[in-house]
Design a protein around this motif. Structure first.
Motif, PDB file in Angstrom:
ATOM      1  N   GLY A  25       0.711  -1.139  -0.071  1.00  9.74           N
ATOM      2  CA  GLY A  25       0.004  -0.093   0.129  1.00  9.74           C
ATOM      3  C   GLY A  25       0.582   1.310  -0.065  1.00  9.74           C
ATOM      4  O   GLY A  25       0.422   2.249   0.490  1.00  9.74           O
ATOM      5  N   VAL A  26       2.111   1.344  -0.462  1.00  8.54           N
ATOM      6  CA  VAL A  26       2.942   2.441  -0.467  1.00  8.54           C
ATOM      7  C   VAL A  26       2.485   3.195  -1.909  1.00  8.54           C
ATOM      8  O   VAL A  26       2.651   2.614  -3.038  1.00  8.54           O
ATOM      9  CB  VAL A  26       4.416   1.714  -0.644  1.00  8.54           C
ATOM     10  CG1 VAL A  26       5.405   2.897  -0.633  1.00  8.54           C
ATOM     11  CG2 VAL A  26       4.773   1.052   0.632  1.00  8.54           C
ATOM     12  N   VAL A  27       2.595   4.360  -1.461  1.00  8.26           N
ATOM     13  CA  VAL A  27       2.570   5.362  -2.619  1.00  8.26           C
ATOM     14  C   VAL A  27       3.781   5.835  -3.216  1.00  8.26           C
ATOM     15  O   VAL A  27       4.759   6.018  -2.368  1.00  8.26           O
ATOM     16  CB  VAL A  27       1.677   6.747  -2.288  1.00  8.26           C
ATOM     17  CG1 VAL A  27       1.769   7.772  -3.392  1.00  8.26           C
ATOM     18  CG2 VAL A  27       0.489   6.512  -1.908  1.00  8.26           C
ATOM     19  N   ALA A 111      14.663  -4.904   3.483  1.00  7.25           N
ATOM     20  CA  ALA A 111      15.390  -3.643   3.450  1.00  7.25           C
ATOM     21  C   ALA A 111      14.587  -2.395   3.357  1.00  7.25           C
ATOM     22  O   ALA A 111      14.344  -1.367   4.078  1.00  7.25           O
ATOM     23  CB  ALA A 111      16.671  -3.382   2.524  1.00  7.25           C
ATOM     24  N   ILE A 112      13.556  -2.807   2.335  1.00  2.47           N
ATOM     25  CA  ILE A 112      12.787  -1.471   1.912  1.00  2.47           C
ATOM     26  C   ILE A 112      11.628  -1.445   3.245  1.00  2.47           C
ATOM     27  O   ILE A 112      11.374  -0.464   3.475  1.00  2.47           O
ATOM     28  CB  ILE A 112      11.990  -1.905   0.859  1.00  2.47           C
ATOM     29  CG1 ILE A 112      12.986  -1.864  -0.653  1.00  2.47           C
ATOM     30  CG2 ILE A 112      10.702  -0.790   0.419  1.00  2.47           C
ATOM     31  CD1 ILE A 112      12.558  -2.204  -1.568  1.00  2.47           C
ATOM     32  N   LYS A 113      11.133  -2.499   3.494  1.00  5.27           N
ATOM     33  CA  LYS A 113       9.896  -2.589   4.561  1.00  5.27           C
ATOM     34  C   LYS A 113      10.729  -1.917   5.871  1.00  5.27           C
ATOM     35  O   LYS A 113      10.048  -1.224   6.685  1.00  5.27           O
ATOM     36  CB  LYS A 113       9.613  -4.042   4.773  1.00  5.27           C
ATOM     37  CG  LYS A 113       8.346  -4.227   5.646  1.00  5.27           C
ATOM     38  CD  LYS A 113       7.683  -5.268   5.587  1.00  5.27           C
ATOM     39  CE  LYS A 113       6.589  -5.742   6.340  1.00  5.27           C
ATOM     40  NZ  LYS A 113       5.492  -4.778   6.408  1.00  5.27           N
ATOM     41  N   GLU A 114      11.852  -2.658   6.417  1.00  2.00           N
ATOM     42  CA  GLU A 114      12.517  -2.033   7.391  1.00  2.00           C
ATOM     43  C   GLU A 114      12.536  -0.616   7.488  1.00  2.00           C
ATOM     44  O   GLU A 114      12.406   0.230   8.580  1.00  2.00           O
ATOM     45  CB  GLU A 114      13.897  -2.491   7.607  1.00  2.00           C
ATOM     46  CG  GLU A 114      14.698  -2.354   8.729  1.00  2.00           C
ATOM     47  CD  GLU A 114      16.037  -3.094   8.848  1.00  2.00           C
ATOM     48  OE1 GLU A 114      17.028  -2.198   9.028  1.00  2.00           O
ATOM     49  OE2 GLU A 114      16.021  -4.372   8.816  1.00  2.00           O
ATOM     50  N   LYS A 115      13.141   0.081   6.195  1.00  2.00           N
ATOM     51  CA  LYS A 115      13.314   1.494   6.051  1.00  2.00           C
ATOM     52  C   LYS A 115      12.074   2.161   6.099  1.00  2.00           C
ATOM     53  O   LYS A 115      11.777   3.252   6.963  1.00  2.00           O
ATOM     54  CB  LYS A 115      14.190   1.792   4.688  1.00  2.00           C
ATOM     55  CG  LYS A 115      14.511   3.211   4.674  1.00  2.00           C
ATOM     56  CD  LYS A 115      15.435   3.802   5.755  1.00  2.00           C
ATOM     57  CE  LYS A 115      15.544   5.317   5.518  1.00  2.00           C
ATOM     58  NZ  LYS A 115      16.099   5.663   6.620  1.00  2.00           N
ATOM     59  N   MET A 116      10.995   1.771   5.816  1.00  2.00           N
ATOM     60  CA  MET A 116       9.724   2.320   5.603  1.00  2.00           C
ATOM     61  C   MET A 116       9.138   2.352   7.316  1.00  2.00           C
ATOM     62  O   MET A 116       8.560   3.244   7.740  1.00  2.00           O
ATOM     63  CB  MET A 116       8.619   1.454   4.745  1.00  2.00           C
ATOM     64  CG  MET A 116       8.682   1.588   3.336  1.00  2.00           C
ATOM     65  SD  MET A 116       7.723   1.015   2.165  1.00  2.00           S
ATOM     66  CE  MET A 116       7.042  -0.863   2.598  1.00  2.00           C
ATOM     67  N   ASP A 117       9.379   1.217   7.782  1.00  2.00           N
ATOM     68  CA  ASP A 117       9.064   1.009   9.098  1.00  2.00           C
ATOM     69  C   ASP A 117       9.633   1.937  10.032  1.00  2.00           C
ATOM     70  O   ASP A 117       9.055   2.738  11.144  1.00  2.00           O
ATOM     71  CB  ASP A 117       9.186  -0.236   9.780  1.00  2.00           C
ATOM     72  CG  ASP A 117       8.114  -1.336   9.150  1.00  2.00           C
ATOM     73  OD1 ASP A 117       7.113  -0.727   8.620  1.00  2.00           O
ATOM     74  OD2 ASP A 117       8.377  -2.523   9.260  1.00  2.00           O
TER      75      ASP A 117
END
Length: 121
Positions: A25-27, A111-117
């Motif tokens: 659900g990332v814009v 890595a993407i999810k970790e950075k988003m979090d």
């Protein structure tokens, strides 16, 4: 949070990235190197984050078709970034840039999810 994603639309790795971001659900704003080649300033910014050597995709057809002289240009940062701007298919993809300017190079969902979090906190 809006991410910026850089790459080539028809690349399989990019398709995985798009699917992952949409599932999360990332814009995001996408820049296709085939429609808008990266300028030197952007390449310098990316290189400052990960080092210019890591930006080079040495597994692709574009790299394999380089002349010996062009490959030697990839050993020096200024000439490497100029060549990458000119031959954007050779840039490792995707490059996911976060609002704080940090980037994740290559498709790395963890890595993407970790950075988003970490940004959401």
């Amino acid at each position: 949070m809006e991410l910026k994603v850089y790459g080539i639309k028809n690349c399989n790795t990019m398709k995985k990235t798009f699917d992952f971001l949409e599932k999360e659900g990332v814009v995001y704003e996408f820049t296709d190197y085939k429609k808008k080649a990266p300028d030197a300033g952007l390449m310098v910014k990316f290189a400052s984050k990960v080092g210019f050597e890591k930006l080079i995709n040495k597994k692709g057809m574009t790299y394999r078709q380089l002349t010996g002289e062009e490959k030697s240009q990839l050993e020096i940062e200024d000439s490497a970034l100029a060549l990458l701007s000119k031959k954007s298919s050779m840039i490792k993809r995707p490059i996911v840039q976060f609002p704080d300017g940090e980037i994740v190079l290559g498709f790395d969902p963890e890595a993407i999810k970790e950075k988003m979090d970490s940004i959401k906190k």
